[in-house]
Write a protein that holds these residues in place. Structure first.
Motif, PDB file in Angstrom:
ATOM      1  N   TYR A 174      -3.287  -7.163  -9.698  1.00 55.45           N
ATOM      2  CA  TYR A 174      -1.864  -7.470  -9.869  1.00 55.45           C
ATOM      3  C   TYR A 174      -1.190  -6.438 -10.761  1.00 55.45           C
ATOM      4  N   GLY A 175      -1.987  -5.717 -11.554  1.00 57.51           N
ATOM      5  CA  GLY A 175      -1.436  -4.731 -12.459  1.00 57.51           C
ATOM      6  C   GLY A 175      -0.712  -5.323 -13.646  1.00 57.51           C
ATOM      7  N   SER A 176      -0.821  -6.629 -13.819  1.00 56.59           N
ATOM      8  CA  SER A 176      -0.069  -7.324 -14.864  1.00 56.59           C
ATOM      9  C   SER A 176      -0.926  -7.709 -16.062  1.00 56.59           C
ATOM     10  N   LYS A 204      -8.602  -2.288 -19.704  1.00 55.96           N
ATOM     11  CA  LYS A 204      -7.493  -2.870 -20.467  1.00 55.96           C
ATOM     12  C   LYS A 204      -6.919  -4.095 -19.752  1.00 55.96           C
ATOM     13  N   LEU A 205      -6.689  -3.980 -18.464  1.00 58.56           N
ATOM     14  CA  LEU A 205      -6.108  -5.086 -17.703  1.00 58.56           C
ATOM     15  C   LEU A 205      -7.087  -6.253 -17.571  1.00 58.56           C
ATOM     16  N   GLY A 206      -8.373  -5.934 -17.388  1.00 57.52           N
ATOM     17  CA  GLY A 206      -9.379  -6.985 -17.224  1.00 57.52           C
ATOM     18  C   GLY A 206      -9.582  -7.824 -18.472  1.00 57.52           C
ATOM     19  N   LYS A 207      -9.379  -7.220 -19.640  1.00 61.54           N
ATOM     20  CA  LYS A 207      -9.438  -7.920 -20.935  1.00 61.54           C
ATOM     21  C   LYS A 207     -10.812  -8.494 -21.263  1.00 61.54           C
ATOM     22  N   LYS A 208     -11.868  -7.868 -20.760  1.00 59.84           N
ATOM     23  CA  LYS A 208     -13.215  -8.353 -21.054  1.00 59.84           C
ATOM     24  C   LYS A 208     -14.135  -7.225 -21.490  1.00 59.84           C
ATOM     25  N   GLY A 209     -13.570  -6.246 -22.191  1.00 60.87           N
ATOM     26  CA  GLY A 209     -14.388  -5.171 -22.714  1.00 60.87           C
ATOM     27  C   GLY A 209     -14.701  -4.094 -21.696  1.00 60.87           C
ATOM     28  N   LEU A 210     -15.747  -3.330 -21.982  1.00 58.86           N
ATOM     29  CA  LEU A 210     -16.129  -2.189 -21.146  1.00 58.86           C
ATOM     30  C   LEU A 210     -16.869  -2.652 -19.895  1.00 58.86           C
ATOM     31  N   LYS A 211     -16.226  -2.507 -18.750  1.00 57.82           N
ATOM     32  CA  LYS A 211     -16.856  -2.831 -17.469  1.00 57.82           C
ATOM     33  C   LYS A 211     -16.535  -1.765 -16.433  1.00 57.82           C
ATOM     34  N   LEU A 240       0.827  -1.205   0.000  1.00 58.67           N
ATOM     35  CA  LEU A 240       0.000   0.000   0.000  1.00 58.67           C
ATOM     36  C   LEU A 240       0.865   1.259   0.000  1.00 58.67           C
ATOM     37  N   SER A 241       2.072   1.130  -0.465  1.00 61.30           N
ATOM     38  CA  SER A 241       2.993   2.264  -0.491  1.00 61.30           C
ATOM     39  C   SER A 241       2.565   3.300  -1.513  1.00 61.30           C
ATOM     40  N   ALA A 242       3.053   4.509  -1.339  1.00 55.66           N
ATOM     41  CA  ALA A 242       2.779   5.570  -2.316  1.00 55.66           C
ATOM     42  C   ALA A 242       3.302   5.162  -3.691  1.00 55.66           C
ATOM     43  N   GLU A 243       4.436   4.457  -3.713  1.00 56.97           N
ATOM     44  CA  GLU A 243       5.025   4.016  -4.979  1.00 56.97           C
ATOM     45  C   GLU A 243       4.105   3.066  -5.726  1.00 56.97           C
ATOM     46  N   SER A 244       3.397   2.224  -4.991  1.00 56.99           N
ATOM     47  CA  SER A 244       2.491   1.267  -5.617  1.00 56.99           C
ATOM     48  C   SER A 244       1.348   1.986  -6.330  1.00 56.99           C
ATOM     49  N   PHE A 245       0.786   2.989  -5.678  1.00 54.22           N
ATOM     50  CA  PHE A 245      -0.289   3.771  -6.300  1.00 54.22           C
ATOM     51  C   PHE A 245       0.253   4.636  -7.436  1.00 54.22           C
ATOM     52  N   ALA A 246       1.468   5.151  -7.269  1.00 55.44           N
ATOM     53  CA  ALA A 246       2.067   5.971  -8.326  1.00 55.44           C
ATOM     54  C   ALA A 246       2.243   5.157  -9.601  1.00 55.44           C
ATOM     55  N   THR A 247       2.592   3.885  -9.443  1.00 56.66           N
ATOM     56  CA  THR A 247       2.748   3.011 -10.611  1.00 56.66           C
ATOM     57  C   THR A 247       1.423   2.867 -11.360  1.00 56.66           C
ATOM     58  N   VAL A 248       0.329   2.720 -10.614  1.00 55.43           N
ATOM     59  CA  VAL A 248      -0.990   2.621 -11.241  1.00 55.43           C
ATOM     60  C   VAL A 248      -1.292   3.888 -12.035  1.00 55.43           C
ATOM     61  N   MET A 249      -1.043   5.043 -11.434  1.00 60.33           N
ATOM     62  CA  MET A 249      -1.333   6.303 -12.121  1.00 60.33           C
ATOM     63  C   MET A 249      -0.443   6.487 -13.341  1.00 60.33           C
ATOM     64  N   ASN A 250       0.813   6.103 -13.229  1.00 59.57           N
ATOM     65  CA  ASN A 250       1.713   6.195 -14.384  1.00 59.57           C
ATOM     66  C   ASN A 250       1.219   5.316 -15.526  1.00 59.57           C
ATOM     67  N   ASN A 251       0.772   4.120 -15.178  1.00 63.23           N
ATOM     68  CA  ASN A 251       0.244   3.212 -16.201  1.00 63.23           C
ATOM     69  C   ASN A 251      -1.047   3.751 -16.803  1.00 63.23           C
TER      70      ASN A 251
END
Length: 313
Positions: free
Chosen positions: A281-283, A232-239, A125-136
């Motif tokens: 997972y962000g992957s 995009k990550l979910g890969k099942k269209g618009l949800k 739950l670090s700031a870096e973890s959330f920053a990665t999400v926003m960067n992506n």
């Protein structure tokens, strides 16, 4: 009364007491997860991964401490989260988030009282973890790095990242459940999770066109980017949808304001556990842990995908 009569009475009382204990134990076993279909147990345990996340993030953000401080019994011995800290919140937002935290404690307890459950997974739950999400989400590094704990708007945007994913998971699980006990639990969880999502989206909607300092993007743009990333990550269209959409995508195809996300009939979107794992997972891969879950999720469903990763490796 003779000694023999007294002894007989005592023996009878002890025998009756032992029988009651055995009956109570049997009833307790029959009333728990032993009565639930195995598929229901799996589907009820999986959301613990998200509920642990929400409980820790909300509790740390508002109260400056998590389950280890306020409800250590609910952790079931799992590791403490990485990088969580108290957010700089105004009194109103702090109060709302504190309520959310305590509600999540109740959710954990309700699930653990219904199925065996599992220990809290390792959470980043670090700031870096959330920053990665926003960067992506923006497909480029934000400068300076996004800090979810910096202020009200940042924290509300960070809260937008994961909890809604859990809501869609409950929607997806509900029709697959077989037991009335399971359906009742999920209905109760979904009701409060939906309420939390509505509050978060409303608070953000009030600030939709406010620039998120020091970036040149509005709150609405942040929500749109986050939702697009989850799709995009979910890969099942618009949800997933942000706060402002094209009118054709709004309710009845007639409005751009989108304070609540829903399909063409304004029904909640659904997600499978696999879609959820790809997102948290962000992957984009349910077999590849990372992001907020460095070692992956727990429970039979999440672990089955981790075993798949090991076999492939």
């Amino acid at each position: 009364m003779s000694l023999s009569t007294s002894a007989s009475s005592t023996t009878a009382l002890i025998t009756a007491f032992l029988l009651l204990l055995r009956l109570s134990s049997a009833l307790k076993q029959d009333s728990g997860s032993d009565k639930l279909p195995k598929s229901d147990v799996d589907l009820l345990e999986f959301p613990l991964n998200l509920e642990y996340f929400e409980a820790e993030f909300f509790s740390w953000g508002a109260l400056g401490g998590g389950l280890d401080t306020f409800a250590p019994n609910l952790t079931m011995g799992g590791p403490s989260p990485i990088g969580a800290c108290k957010a700089r919140l105004t009194p109103l937002i702090k109060d709302i988030i504190a309520q959310f935290a305590l509600q999540e404690f109740g959710h954990l307890r309700a699930i653990q009282n219904t199925v065996p459950g599992f220990p809290r997974p390792l959470l980043n739950l670090s700031a870096e973890s959330f920053a990665t999400v926003m960067n992506n989400a923006f497909e480029k590094p934000l400068q300076p790095s996004f800090d979810p704990y910096a202020n009200d708007i940042n924290y509300l945007l960070a809260s937008y990242v994961i909890p809604y994913v859990g809501l869609t998971g409950y929607v997806g699980a509900n029709p697959k459940l077989k037991s009335p006990t399971s359906k009742r639990l999920v209905a109760g969880l979904l009701g409060v999770e939906s309420g939390q999502d509505a509050v978060l989206r409303t608070l953000l909607y009030q600030r939709a066109f406010v620039k998120v300092y020091p970036y040149d993007f509005t709150v609405a743009e942040f929500t749109d980017r986050i939702s697009s990333l989850r799709n995009k990550l979910g890969k099942k269209g618009l949800k997933d949808e942000g706060l402002i959409v094209k009118p054709v995508q709004g309710a009845e195809g007639r409005i751009s304001g989108n304070v609540l996300a829903g399909d063409q009939d304004s029904l909640s979107f659904d997600r499978t556990p696999e879609e959820i794992l790809r997102i948290v997972y962000g992957s984009g891969n349910e077999n590849q842990p990372g992001g907020f879950y460095p070692k992956g999720g727990d429970g039979r469903i999440a672990k089955s995908h981790l075993r798949h990763q090991i076999r492939n490796f």
